[in-house]
Design a protein around this motif. Structure first.
Motif, mmCIF file in Angstrom:
data_model
loop_
_atom_site.group_PDB
_atom_site.id
_atom_site.type_symbol
_atom_site.label_atom_id
_atom_site.label_comp_id
_atom_site.label_asym_id
_atom_site.label_seq_id
_atom_site.Cartn_x
_atom_site.Cartn_y
_atom_site.Cartn_z
ATOM 1 N N UNK A 9 30.214 -37.299 15.010
ATOM 2 C CA UNK A 9 30.345 -38.639 14.436
ATOM 3 C C UNK A 9 30.675 -38.561 12.947
ATOM 4 N N UNK A 10 30.006 -37.634 12.255
ATOM 5 C CA UNK A 10 30.303 -37.456 10.829
ATOM 6 C C UNK A 10 31.754 -37.010 10.618
ATOM 7 N N UNK A 11 32.225 -36.125 11.527
ATOM 8 C CA UNK A 11 33.592 -35.633 11.401
ATOM 9 C C UNK A 11 34.607 -36.759 11.567
ATOM 10 N N UNK A 12 34.243 -37.745 12.415
ATOM 11 C CA UNK A 12 35.163 -38.858 12.686
ATOM 12 C C UNK A 12 34.953 -40.023 11.734
ATOM 13 N N UNK A 13 34.116 -39.849 10.730
ATOM 14 C CA UNK A 13 33.807 -40.927 9.800
ATOM 15 C C UNK A 13 35.026 -41.271 8.958
ATOM 16 N N UNK A 14 35.343 -42.555 8.896
ATOM 17 C CA UNK A 14 36.458 -43.051 8.106
ATOM 18 C C UNK A 14 35.968 -44.177 7.215
ATOM 19 N N UNK A 15 36.738 -44.573 6.203
ATOM 20 C CA UNK A 15 36.291 -45.693 5.361
ATOM 21 C C UNK A 15 36.013 -46.969 6.159
ATOM 22 N N UNK A 16 36.830 -47.247 7.171
ATOM 23 C CA UNK A 16 36.604 -48.454 7.987
ATOM 24 C C UNK A 16 35.307 -48.335 8.773
ATOM 25 N N UNK A 17 35.082 -47.142 9.337
ATOM 26 C CA UNK A 17 33.851 -46.937 10.100
ATOM 27 C C UNK A 17 32.624 -46.987 9.198
ATOM 28 N N UNK A 18 32.766 -46.414 7.981
ATOM 29 C CA UNK A 18 31.659 -46.480 7.024
ATOM 30 C C UNK A 18 31.328 -47.931 6.674
ATOM 31 N N UNK A 19 32.351 -48.745 6.467
ATOM 32 C CA UNK A 19 32.122 -50.157 6.147
ATOM 33 C C UNK A 19 31.361 -50.844 7.276
ATOM 34 N N UNK A 79 23.752 -41.335 2.323
ATOM 35 C CA UNK A 79 24.218 -40.128 3.008
ATOM 36 C C UNK A 79 25.576 -40.337 3.648
ATOM 37 N N UNK A 80 25.757 -41.499 4.261
ATOM 38 C CA UNK A 80 27.059 -41.796 4.868
ATOM 39 C C UNK A 80 28.162 -41.826 3.807
ATOM 40 N N UNK A 81 27.867 -42.399 2.669
ATOM 41 C CA UNK A 81 28.852 -42.460 1.572
ATOM 42 C C UNK A 81 29.184 -41.059 1.062
ATOM 43 N N UNK A 82 28.146 -40.235 0.906
ATOM 44 C CA UNK A 82 28.362 -38.852 0.435
ATOM 45 C C UNK A 82 29.201 -38.065 1.436
ATOM 46 N N UNK A 83 28.894 -38.241 2.734
ATOM 47 C CA UNK A 83 29.668 -37.539 3.771
ATOM 48 C C UNK A 83 31.134 -37.934 3.697
ATOM 49 N N UNK A 84 31.397 -39.234 3.553
ATOM 50 C CA UNK A 84 32.784 -39.691 3.480
ATOM 51 C C UNK A 84 33.480 -39.142 2.241
ATOM 52 N N UNK A 85 32.801 -39.157 1.101
ATOM 53 C CA UNK A 85 33.390 -38.613 -0.121
ATOM 54 C C UNK A 85 33.675 -37.123 0.014
ATOM 55 N N UNK A 86 32.756 -36.401 0.665
ATOM 56 C CA UNK A 86 32.967 -34.961 0.867
ATOM 57 C C UNK A 86 34.190 -34.707 1.742
ATOM 58 N N UNK A 87 34.334 -35.539 2.790
ATOM 59 C CA UNK A 87 35.504 -35.393 3.655
ATOM 60 C C UNK A 87 36.797 -35.658 2.885
ATOM 61 N N UNK A 88 36.760 -36.705 2.064
ATOM 62 C CA UNK A 88 37.958 -37.029 1.290
ATOM 63 C C UNK A 88 38.282 -35.928 0.281
ATOM 64 N N UNK A 89 37.243 -35.375 -0.347
ATOM 65 C CA UNK A 89 37.462 -34.276 -1.287
ATOM 66 C C UNK A 89 38.018 -33.049 -0.572
ATOM 67 N N UNK A 90 37.496 -32.771 0.623
ATOM 68 C CA UNK A 90 37.990 -31.636 1.396
ATOM 69 C C UNK A 90 39.439 -31.848 1.799
ATOM 70 N N UNK A 91 39.751 -33.082 2.209
ATOM 71 C CA UNK A 91 41.138 -33.394 2.565
ATOM 72 C C UNK A 91 42.054 -33.245 1.357
#
Length: 308
Positions: A9-19, A79-91
């Motif tokens: 689920x974390x891997x599939x996290x997107x800004x829309x899903x986070x919202x 935590x959800x926000x941090x996960x999304x930011x980490x994914x974006x930084x990795x991308x």
């Protein structure tokens, strides 16, 4: 299994899903706050109290009940926000790496294209000069005048240089210079082509520093010897023997000295025979003492070096 599902689920996290998740957390928090207030007022129906102690008790109840729940929900949202930011930084990092690799490949391709272009330009000039060289060589190799009795310019010069009256390299060089009008142009063309190869062949370290130190100190680069060998292959034994005399000079201050160094650099006398009409020629044998042995390369006439 639950851990893997959560990770997926974390891997599939997107800004829309986070919202959406944050909206659900906010809605859940509002529901909890509403439930707490409803529960409180359902138990205490006396209305608003004017006693400060009652308000203190009310505050303790609300804070003690809601603070842990709201803090927990806030932590999940963080935590959800941090996960999304980490994914974006990795991308972003991966995209930068791909861009860097693409740029590196582009630079490599451009460098290869530049090297190919430089080589093509060099070879275009080299083979154009080689064509002029062959025309000059043909001109002195073929008799075109009746008064020469069928002899070419080379034949006439050889008679003067290797005549019986000539006993030293200095005298032979002097006799050759007296016939400079017949073959001087050809030897100057030959020198300029060798100089062009030495200074302009791709990756050459000699460049404009065309002097004794550069000619001797800079090693041969890739294909440099190949070009000089191509040029050398057009010279017959008679021309090569005259060339050995032509480059004779008194020392480094002489204008022929660099020509002599090029003879040594490219082993230009490697296939020169030391015989004329089946007999060893003393002038040709004496050139062994003038030139460095590199001028003779892997010469098959090794016996001549015994005279040193």
């Amino acid at each position: 299994m639950a851990y893997l599902n959560l990770e997926q689920r974390f891997e599939s996290l997107t800004p829309a899903l986070l919202f959406k998740w944050l909206a659900w957390i906010l809605a859940f928090a509002i529901v909890i706050v509403g439930i707490v207030f409803i529960f409180y007022f359902s138990e205490f129906k006396d209305g608003f109290s004017s006693n400060r102690a009652d308000w203190g008790t009310f505050g303790d109840f609300i804070g003690g009940t809601l603070n842990p729940l709201l803090s927990f929900l806030g932590l999940i949202a963080l935590l959800l926000t941090i996960v999304l930011q980490s994914k974006e930084l990795e991308s972003t990092r991966k995209e930068l790496m791909r861009s860097a690799l693409a740029q590196e490949k582009t630079e490599t391709v451009l460098n290869e294209q530049s090297k190919t272009q430089i080589k093509q330009q060099f070879e275009g000039t080299f083979f154009s000069l080689l064509d002029q060289h062959n025309k000059a060589l043909e001109k002195i190799s073929v008799s075109t005048e009746k008064w020469t009795a069928g002899r070419s310019d080379i034949d006439i010069v050889r008679e003067a240089v290797f005549g019986k009256s000539v006993s030293s390299l200095a005298e032979a060089k002097n006799a050759l210079e007296q016939k400079n009008g017949l073959c001087g142009h050809y030897f100057r063309v030959l020198f300029q082509i060798l100089k062009f190869v030495a200074t302009n062949v791709p990756d050459s370290h000699i460049g404009v520093n065309f002097n004794e130190g550069a000619i001797k100190g800079c090693g041969l680069v890739r294909n440099e010897k190949m070009y000089s060998n191509i040029l050398r292959s057009f010279l017959g034994y008679d021309v090569t023997q005259l060339l050995a005399i032509y480059c004779y000079c008194a020392g480094p201050q002489d204008t022929y000295w660099n020509f002599k160094l090029l003879m040594e650099r490219y082993a230009f006398l490697e296939h020169m025979p030391f015989e004329i009409e089946g007999e060893n020629n003393k002038l040709l044998l004496s050139v062994v003492q003038f030139y460095d042995e590199t001028a003779f390369g892997q010469s098959q006439f090794k016996s001549s070096f015994d005279s040193r």
